[in-house]
Design an enzyme around this catalytic site. Structure first.
Site, PDB file in Angstrom:
ATOM      1  N   LYS A  10      -8.802  -2.469  -7.536  1.00 53.23           N
ATOM      2  CA  LYS A  10      -9.772  -3.035  -6.604  1.00 53.23           C
ATOM      3  C   LYS A  10      -9.355  -2.712  -5.173  1.00 53.23           C
ATOM      4  O   LYS A  10      -8.171  -2.506  -4.875  1.00 53.23           O
ATOM      5  CB  LYS A  10      -9.951  -4.546  -6.795  1.00 53.23           C
ATOM      6  CG  LYS A  10      -8.763  -5.423  -6.407  1.00 53.23           C
ATOM      7  CD  LYS A  10      -8.768  -5.909  -4.964  1.00 53.23           C
ATOM      8  CE  LYS A  10      -7.416  -6.532  -4.626  1.00 53.23           C
ATOM      9  NZ  LYS A  10      -7.144  -6.696  -3.207  1.00 53.23           N
ATOM     10  N   VAL A  95       2.091   0.292  -8.002  1.00 54.51           N
ATOM     11  CA  VAL A  95       2.455  -1.127  -8.083  1.00 54.51           C
ATOM     12  C   VAL A  95       2.754  -1.674  -6.685  1.00 54.51           C
ATOM     13  O   VAL A  95       3.086  -0.930  -5.769  1.00 54.51           O
ATOM     14  CB  VAL A  95       3.676  -1.356  -9.009  1.00 54.51           C
ATOM     15  CG1 VAL A  95       3.359  -0.898 -10.412  1.00 54.51           C
ATOM     16  CG2 VAL A  95       4.912  -0.652  -8.484  1.00 54.51           C
ATOM     17  N   ALA A  96       2.615  -2.999  -6.548  1.00 49.85           N
ATOM     18  CA  ALA A  96       2.864  -3.691  -5.269  1.00 49.85           C
ATOM     19  C   ALA A  96       2.167  -2.958  -4.135  1.00 49.85           C
ATOM     20  O   ALA A  96       2.755  -2.663  -3.100  1.00 49.85           O
ATOM     21  CB  ALA A  96       4.371  -3.801  -5.005  1.00 49.85           C
ATOM     22  N   ALA A  97       0.867  -2.680  -4.353  1.00 47.25           N
ATOM     23  CA  ALA A  97       0.150  -1.786  -3.447  1.00 47.25           C
ATOM     24  C   ALA A  97      -1.063  -2.416  -2.779  1.00 47.25           C
ATOM     25  O   ALA A  97      -1.736  -1.778  -1.982  1.00 47.25           O
ATOM     26  CB  ALA A  97      -0.292  -0.529  -4.219  1.00 47.25           C
ATOM     27  N   SER A 103      -3.093  -7.567 -11.839  1.00 48.09           N
ATOM     28  CA  SER A 103      -4.199  -8.487 -12.160  1.00 48.09           C
ATOM     29  C   SER A 103      -5.235  -7.809 -13.046  1.00 48.09           C
ATOM     30  O   SER A 103      -5.775  -8.414 -13.985  1.00 48.09           O
ATOM     31  CB  SER A 103      -4.876  -8.960 -10.868  1.00 48.09           C
ATOM     32  OG  SER A 103      -3.986  -9.731 -10.097  1.00 48.09           O
ATOM     33  N   ASP A 136      -6.637 -12.852  -8.277  1.00 49.54           N
ATOM     34  CA  ASP A 136      -7.513 -11.682  -8.421  1.00 49.54           C
ATOM     35  C   ASP A 136      -7.995 -11.467  -9.852  1.00 49.54           C
ATOM     36  O   ASP A 136      -8.889 -10.657 -10.093  1.00 49.54           O
ATOM     37  CB  ASP A 136      -6.788 -10.404  -7.960  1.00 49.54           C
ATOM     38  CG  ASP A 136      -6.694 -10.296  -6.441  1.00 49.54           C
ATOM     39  OD1 ASP A 136      -7.537 -10.902  -5.746  1.00 49.54           O
ATOM     40  OD2 ASP A 136      -5.790  -9.593  -5.950  1.00 49.54           O
TER      41      ASP A 136
END
Length: 287
Positions: A10, A95-97, A103, A136
């Site tokens: 998203k 990741v962690a972006a 989610s 999310d």
């Protein structure tokens, strides 16, 4: 029997933080949509009562820290499922972006296990389950485009934005969402996005108005911590993106491009700065 689910990323077309709540969370108002960069989950029933996750990505947890694992555990406990499941996670979303990869994986696990075990859980019930996993997740269960309020779990589905290309670039840094929100002074926010202006541009299909209406109040916080995020956004606009914004708490920056002829120049220009660059389309339906 095996089931397969796609877990799209998203992006936030807008993100506004209205106030700090008494429960410690922040009251948000944001417009989210999905792009065609996706993880893929393959789920297979196991005869013994266990959850096993594997992945080709060596950098993600494969135990209870993994949101897809948590989703499987939650649905098993809530619906008294005594069977096990093997989930293979083909990871494509950074990741962690700020792209809700974890989610979306959790949402895909909920949808897939609902089918695998013939539980006949409604979308609304799956979204309620998703709330327990993360803010999310309810949005990712349904996909499409939505205004999210509250902690992000109160959703109002809206029509899709005008179709365009989306270039995503993630610098080689990780950003803590909790850290960014912790450093945000809500009373000092100056440039808030106009949800109404963005909604109107989506309603009328006005791509250029949409690009002008993009906004994220977390940008300044993340850019202060990581100046390279600002540099990437400025570079993207200089190379010809029609609009650019940091997604979520970052560090990913996305650019919107209507004309395909601009795409290669922006993509190749950004590849000079970062390895993780993706050129994808908006997903104009649900996931």
């Amino acid at each position: 029997m095996k089931v397969y689910e796609k877990a799209p990323a998203k992006i936030n077309l807008s993100l506004d933080v209205l106030r700090k709540r008494s429960d410690g969370y922040h009251e948000v108002e944001m417009i989210m949509t999905m792009v065609d960069l996706a993880d893929r989950l393959e789920m297979e029933e196991l005869p013994r009562d266990t959850i096993i996750i594997s992945s080709q990505a060596g950098y993600i947890p494969l135990d209870e820290k993994n949101l897809a694992f948590q989703a499987a555990k939650l649905i098993k406990e809530r619906y008294s499922v005594k069977k096990g499941v093997y989930i293979h996670l083909d990871k494509r979303i950074p990741v962690a972006a700020g792209l809700a990869g974890g989610s979306s994986d959790a949402a895909a696990a909920l949808r897939g296990l609902n089918r695998l075990w013939n539980l006949n859980i409604s979308v609304e019930e799956l979204q309620k389950l998703g709330e327990e996993l993360g803010s999310d997740v309810p949005f990712c269960v349904k996909g499409g485009t939505a205004i999210a309020r509250g902690r992000g779990e109160r959703l109002e589905m809206i029509s899709s934005p005008p179709q365009c290309w989306v270039i995503l670039v993630k610098p080689p840094i990780n950003v803590s969402t909790a850290d960014v929100y912790g450093r945000l002074s809500v009373d000092k926010i100056r440039n808030r996005p106009s949800t109404e202006a963005l909604l109107e541009s989506i309603r009328t299909g006005n791509f250029h108005a949409l690009c002008k209406s993009l906004g994220n109040v977390l940008e300044d916080v993340t850019m202060e911590l990581h100046p390279e995020v600002r540099h990437l956004k400025e570079t993207m606009l200089r190379l010809g993106a029609d609009g650019a914004l940091m997604s979520g708490s970052g560090p990913t920056v996305f650019g919107l491009v209507q004309r395909e002829s601009k795409l290669a120049r922006i993509y190749n220009g950004l590849r000079g700065f970062c390895k993780e660059v993706h050129a994808v389309r908006l997903l104009t339906g649900t996931s």
